[in-house]
Design an enzyme around this catalytic site. Structure first.
Site, PDB file in Angstrom:
ATOM      1  N   ASP A  71       4.311  46.344  33.170  1.00  0.00           N
ATOM      2  CA  ASP A  71       3.580  45.766  32.050  1.00  0.00           C
ATOM      3  C   ASP A  71       2.619  44.732  32.605  1.00  0.00           C
ATOM      4  O   ASP A  71       2.740  44.290  33.754  1.00  0.00           O
ATOM      5  CB  ASP A  71       4.555  45.134  31.066  1.00  0.00           C
ATOM      6  CG  ASP A  71       3.892  44.759  29.747  1.00  0.00           C
ATOM      7  OD1 ASP A  71       2.742  45.181  29.533  1.00  0.00           O
ATOM      8  OD2 ASP A  71       4.527  44.051  28.952  1.00  0.00           O
TER       9      ASP A  71
ATOM     10  N   ASP B 190      11.157  44.276  30.475  1.00  0.00           N
ATOM     11  CA  ASP B 190      12.121  43.232  30.121  1.00  0.00           C
ATOM     12  C   ASP B 190      12.427  43.164  28.636  1.00  0.00           C
ATOM     13  O   ASP B 190      13.188  42.297  28.205  1.00  0.00           O
ATOM     14  CB  ASP B 190      11.614  41.859  30.589  1.00  0.00           C
ATOM     15  CG  ASP B 190      10.278  41.493  29.961  1.00  0.00           C
ATOM     16  OD1 ASP B 190       9.712  42.316  29.204  1.00  0.00           O
ATOM     17  OD2 ASP B 190       9.781  40.376  30.232  1.00  0.00           O
TER      18      ASP B 190
END
Length: 893
Positions: free
Chosen positions: A333, A635
Site C-alpha cells: 500500500d 495492515d
C-alpha cells in the site's frame, strides 16, 4: 449487523437498545456482559503439540520415510528402521517447536494492543452519570462512549453528538485520508455502504480529529471487524510447497519402483529371491533424501530465530520464510509504507499559478486561530503542515472567532480583527467550495478550476484560500456553535464566519505526502535483488504515481481498479485492463476493457489505484496465476483477502488483529527495510536447502544407478544392508552442515526458486556423472588387484573399496555443487568444508579400522589409493566443468 440496529433517529436507536444518553447502570452493564460476552475478537485455536507433530507427517518425504521405516522393521532391518524413524521424529519436533515459538510471539503481540474506553455509567437508577475508563473487553451494547483524537473506536457505534469529527477508516476500507462523521438525524438507506454512512463508526477505525459521544451497537463477534475475522478459507500451497512437492512426487515414484525392480532382477539373473528384500529397501532408502525434513526445518527455524532476535520479525509459518526468498513481486500500500500519511506543503500559488507566499500566509493564520478559538484538541494534518511551513504566524493578529472545518461545507473560517470597526474573514477549504463564495469575473471560475485540476493531476492535494473585509460583527453562540453576525448595507444580516460571501481569491496551497525516510533505499535494494514492487492503493492514481516518481521507483502503467478487472480476473484474462478509465502513466490510453496486451498484462503495471479489498485480492491472484511468487504487505481489515491470497502475507505489529492473524510474517514496524532483511534470510535458507537437495539427490541417484548395475553384474550383493546404513548415516551427519552454511552473494541477489523440471535435469545429469565415477571403481579394482586373485569376487574387498569411493565422491560433491562460498574465494573451509573433510577421513579410515571387519570390509592395497586419486581427480574436473557450463547457461538467461 450494526448498520441494521442503527436504522432510525438516534432517539429510536436508544429506545431499541433500552438505554439513554446517560448510559447504563453498573448492574445493567454486568448483566449485558454476561449475556453478550466479552468484546473480543474470536481467537484462533492453538493446536496441541501432538496435533502439530502429526501435521508434520503431511510432508510427502516425511510420509515416505515413515513408510520405509515401517517396511524396514517388517523385514527385521532394525538398525535402518530405528534411524529412519528417529529422523521422522526429529523433523516433526523441530517443526512443531518452531510453530509453537511463533504462536507465543503472536500471543505477546495481542497483549500489547489491549486498551480501555471512556464510558458513561451510573451507580444506579436516578444517579448522575460519571465518565470512567473500562477495559475494552467489558463494553456492552447500549454503553455510551466518549471519543476524542487518537482514540480507537472500540466497537460498532452510532454517533449521538459530534463536533468536527473525522476518523481514519484505512484499517477497514483502505482510505488514507480521514473520513468526516456526523450525528445526522436521517441515516442512509439500508442498501448504502455502511462505511460511507456519516452516523456510524466501526471497530478498527481511529479518531483523527474532533470529539463525539456514541452508543454501542455491537460488540465482539457481532462487529464488522469480527465478520472479516471469520475462519479463513483453505489457502493454496505456497511456492515452497509447490516446488518441493513437485520434486518429491517424481522421486517417490522412482523410489516405489526401485525395490520391485531389484527383487525381480535378483530372482531372474541370480536366483536370489526374498533375501534381497533388505538390500532393495536399503537402495530405496539410499535414494531418499532422508535428511530433507530435518535440513529444511533446521534452516527455516534457524533463519526465523535470527530474524526475530536481530530485526523483530516473526515468522508464523515456517515455509513462508522460503517463500519470502522466492518472492519476485511485492505488493504494498502507499500510506504508511511509502509515505508517512503526514502531508507537507509543496507550493503556494496565486490566481495566475505563479509562486506566491500570500496564500500560505493567510492559510496558516487561519489554521492558527482556528486552533486557538474553535476549542479543537489538536490541529488536523493539513493545518499542521501549514503551520510548519509558514513558521511563526498568526500572533500578529487578534483573533475574534473561528468555525472549524465542516465536512458538509468543506470549509474552515477564522475571523480576525482588522482596521477600526472591521473584521477580516479568512476562508480555506476545498477548491470548489471556496470558489463558490468568491466574487469572480465571468470565466474566471472555470480558469481557476482548470488550474487546480492541473495541479491535482500531478498528484498534489489542494487547499484554496480566500479573504474578505466585513464590518464589525457581534459574536454570540447559538446551540453551542460560535456565530458571528455582521450588518451589511441595506440592512441585511449575514450568518457567522462560515457564511461569508463575496470573497477575494488569494490562491492555492498544494500538499504532497511525506515520504518514509527508509523507503527510497529499501525500494532500491528490493529492485536490485530482483523484486518488482507494485503499489495497490485506494488513493487517487496521480497521487500514487507522484509518490513512486519521488521515490525513484521505475514507473510503468498506472491503472484504476474497477469492474473491468473484476470480470477479467474471473475469466482468467490477467492481461486485461483493470477499467475502461485506465490511462498509462506515460499519457497513453490503455487498451479497451476485455483486450489482452502482449505478455503479462499486470507485468508493466506499477500502480493500481482506487483498489477495493476484493481488487487487491484479484491482483494478487492474477499475478500468482501468471507464475509469480507474490508477497503482500498490509495492515488493515481491507487487506485481509489479499494477505490470504498471497504466497506470503506480511503485516506489521501495529496491524489490526485480523490482519496479524492472517499474515505469515509479522514485522516490528511497517518498514520495507525489514522486508529486505526477511527476504535475505529467506534466500539464505533457500540456498542452503537447494544446496542440500542438489548434493544429496545427485549423489544418491548416481549411487543407486551404480548399485543396480553392480547387482546385475556381480554374483553377490554390491553392498551389504549394514554398509548402506552406515554410509547413509555418515553422509546424513555431514549434510547437517548445510543448515549453517553461508550462500555466496550471487545466490542472494535473485529470487530463490526450486523449479522441478530444471532441478530434475540437474540431478539427472550430475547423477549420471556420479554413476560413471562409481562404475569406474570396477576398473580400478581390476587394475589394482590384478594378479592377487579373483578380486571382483572378493566381497569384503569390493565392499571396502566401494564404501571408500562413495564417501570420497560424496565429499567432493558437497564441496563443488553447493551454493556456498567457493574455494577460490580464499576464505576458511566453513561448516560444509569441515564436514566434507570429516566425511572423507571416515571413508579412508573406517575399512582398515577395527570397525571394518564387523561391517564386512577389509583393508585396501596401497595401489588402489593411487588409482582412486586419479579417478577422483578426473571426477572433480568433470564436476567443475559441468557446473561452469551450467553457470554460463543460467547467466545468459
Amino acid at each position: 449487523m450494526a448498520s441494521e440496529t442503527a436504522d432510525g433517529t438516534w432517539l429510536q436507536v436508544l429506545r431499541r437498545l433500552d438505554t439513554g444518553p446517560s448510559g447504563l447502570t453498573e448492574d445493567e452493564a454486568r448483566r449485558r456482559l454476561t449475556a453478550a460476552g466479552e468484546n473480543t475478537l474470536p481467537q484462533r485455536r492453538t493446536p496441541s503439540w501432538a496435533r502439530r507433530c502429526v501435521r508434520g507427517l503431511r510432508d510427502p518425504f516425511t510420509a515416505v520415510l515413515l513408510c520405509l521405516g515401517l517396511v524396514s522393521a517388517a523385514v527385521a532391518s532394525w538398525g535402518t528402521a530405528a534411524v529412519i524413524l528417529a529422523l521422522v521424529a526429529v523433523s516433526c519436533v523441530l517443526r512443531a517447536s518452531g510453530e509453537h515459538r511463533a504462536d507465543r510471539s503472536m500471543a505477546a503481540l495481542r497483549e500489547l494492543v489491549a486498551g480501555t474506553a471512556t464510558v458513561l455509567r451510573r451507580a444506579g437508577d436516578g444517579e448522575p452519570p460519571r465518565a470512567r475508563e473500562v477495559p475494552v473487553a467489558e463494553l456492552v451494547p447500549g454503553d455510551v462512549l466518549r471519543l476524542g483524537p487518537g482514540d480507537l473506536v472500540p466497537a460498532d457505534v452510532r454517533l449521538l453528538r459530534a463536533r468536527g469529527l473525522t476518523v481514519h477508516q484505512a484499517a477497514l476500507t483502505g482510505e488514507s485520508t480521514p473520513v468526516p462523521k456526523d450525528a445526522v438525524e436521517e441515516p442512509g438507506t439500508a442498501g448504502e455502504d455502511p462505511f460511507a454512512q456519516p452516523h456510524l463508526c466501526f471497530q478498527g477505525s481511529a479518531v483523527a480529529s474532533g470529539s463525539a459521544s456514541a452508543v454501542v451497537l455491537a460488540t465482539g463477534v457481532r462487529t464488522r471487524l469480527a465478520a472479516a475475522h471469520g475462519p479463513p478459507a483453505r489457502r493454496e500451497p505456497g511456492a515452497f510447497d509447490r516446488s518441493v512437492h513437485g520434486i518429491s512426487w517424481v522421486l517417490i515414484r522412482f523410489m516405489l519402483l526401485t525395490p520391485p525392480l531389484v527383487l525381480m532382477a535378483g530372482a531372474a539373473l541370480r536366483g536370489r529371491g526374498l533375501e534381497t528384500l533388505p538390500f532393495a529397501v536399503a537402495v530405496a532408502v539410499g535414494l531418499t533424501p532422508e535428511m530433507l525434513p530435518v535440513i529444511v526445518t533446521t534452516c527455516l527455524a534457524r533463519g526465523a530465530a535470527l530474524l526475530a532476535r536481530a530485526h523483530g520479525v516473526i515468522v508464523t509459518r515456517l515455509p513462508a520464510l522460503h517463500d519470502l526468498g522466492a518472492v519476485d513481486v511485492l505488493c504494498v500500500d502507499k500510506t504508511g509504507t511509502l509515505t508517512q500519511d503526514r502531508p507537507v506543503v509543496e507550493r503556494s500559488l496565486d490566481a495566475a499559478g505563479r509562486d506566491d507566499p500570500e496564500a500560505l500566509h493567510w492559510a496558516a493564520v487561519a489554521a492558527w486561530w482556528t486552533l486557538q478559538l474553535a476549542e479543537l484538541p489538536a490541529p488536523d494534518a493539513l493545518d499542521e503542515a501549514l503551520l510548519e511551513a509558514a513558521g511563526s504566524v498568526g500572533e500578529e493578529y487578534d483573533g475574534v472567532d473561528a468555525a472549524p472545518f465542516d465536512p458538509e461545507r468543506r470549509l474552515a473560517t477564522a475571523v480576525l480583527r482588522g482596521s477600526l470597526g472591521r473584521h477580516i474573514h479568512v476562508v480555506k477549504g476545498a477548491v470548489e467550495a471556496v470558489l463558490d463564495r468568491c466574487a469572480l469575473e465571468p470565466g474566471e471560475r472555470e480558469r481557476l478550476l482548470s488550474l487546480a485540476a492541473r495541479e491535482a493531476d500531478t498528484g498534489l492535494r489542494l487547499l484554496a484560500v480566500a479573504t474578505t473585509d466585513l464590518p464589525h460583527a457581534r459574536t454570540h453562540s447559538r446551540g453551542g456553535t460560535p456565530i458571528a453576525c455582521a450588518d451589511r448595507p441595506g440592512g441585511t444580516r449575514t450568518g457567522g464566519p462560515a457564511d461569508a460571501r463575496g470573497l477575494t481569491f488569494r490562491g492555492l496551497v498544494t500538499f504532497r505526502d511525506t515520504l518514509t525516510p527508509t523507503a527510497t533505499e529499501a525500494l532500491r535494494a528490493l529492485t536490485a535483488s530482483g523484486i518488482t514492487v507494485k503499489v495497490l492503493t485506494g488513493d487517487h492514481p496521480s497521487t500514487a504515481a507522484r509518490v513512486c516518481r519521488e521515490l525513484g521507483l521505475e514507473l510503468g502503467d498506472v491503472r484504476v481498479a474497477g469492474e473491468g478487472f473484476a470480470e477479467a480476473a474471473r475469466d482468467g484474462r490477467t492481461g486485461a485492463v483493470l477499467d475502461s478509465r485506465t490511462e498509462s502513466a506515460r499519457g497513453r490510453r490503455a487498451p479497451a476493457a476485455g483486450t489482452t496486451p502482449a505478455g503479462d498484462g499486470l507485468g508493466r503495471t506499477t500502480v493500481v489505484a482506487r483498489c477495493t479489498p476484493e481488487d487487491k485480492a484479484r491482483v494478487v491472484a492474477a499475478l500468482r496465476a501468471a507464475g509469480h511468487t507474490v508477497g503482500f504487505l498490509g495492515d488493515g481489515v481491507n487487506d485481509v483477502p489479499a494477505l490470504r491470497a498471497a504466497d506470503v502475507g506480511i503485516a506489521p505489529r501495529s496491524a489490526v488483529d485480523v490482519a496479524r492473524e492472517s499474515a505469515d510474517v509479522v514485522l516490528a514496524d511497517k518498514d520495507l527495510t525489514a522486508i529486505g532483511h526477511a527476504v535475505t534470510a529467506g534466500r539464505h535458507a533457500s540456498g542452503n536447502i537447494a544446496s542440500y537437495l542438489r548434493v544429496t539427490l545427485s549423489s544418491n541417484l548416481g549411487n543407486v544407478i551404480a548399485m543396480l548395475a553392480a547387482g546385475l553384474l556381480l554374483p553377490f550383493l554390491p553392498m551389504l544392508p549394514a554398509q548402506v546404513l552406515v554410509q547413509n548415516l555418515c553422509f546424513d551427519a555431514a549434510q547437517l552442515a548445510f543448515a549453517h552454511d553461508r550462500p555466496d552473494a550471487a545466490a542472494l541477489r535473485r529470487p530463490a526458486v526450486l523449479r522441478p523440471r530444471s532441478f530434475l535435469r540437474f540431478i539427472t545429469g550430475f547423477g549420471l556423472l556420479n554413476a560413471v565415477a562409481d562404475l569406474a571403481t570396477f576398473a580400478v579394482l581390476g587394475l589394482a588387484l590384478d594378479g592377487a586373485g579373483d578380486a571382483v569376487r572378493d566381497q569384503s574387498l569390493f565392499h571396502a573399496a566401494w564404501f571408500t569411493e562413495n564417501l570420497l565422491t560424496q565429499a567432493l560433491v558437497m564441496l563443488l555443487l553447493r551454493s556456498g562460498r567457493r574455494l577460490a574465494e580464499g576464505r576458511g573451509p566453513g561448516p560444509v568444508g569441515r564436514a566434507a573433510t570429516g566425511l572423507a577421513v571416515v571413508g579412508l579410515l573406517l575399512p582398515p579400522s577395527p570397525l571394518g571387519a564387523p561391517l564386512g570390509m577389509t583393508p585396501l592395497p596401497a595401489a588402489y589409493y593411487a588409482l582412486l586419486a586419479a579417478v577422483l581427480g578426473l571426477y572433480a574436473l568433470a564436476l567443475t566443468a559441468a557446473r561452469a557450463r551450467l553457470g554460463r547457461r543460467l547467466s545468459r538467461r
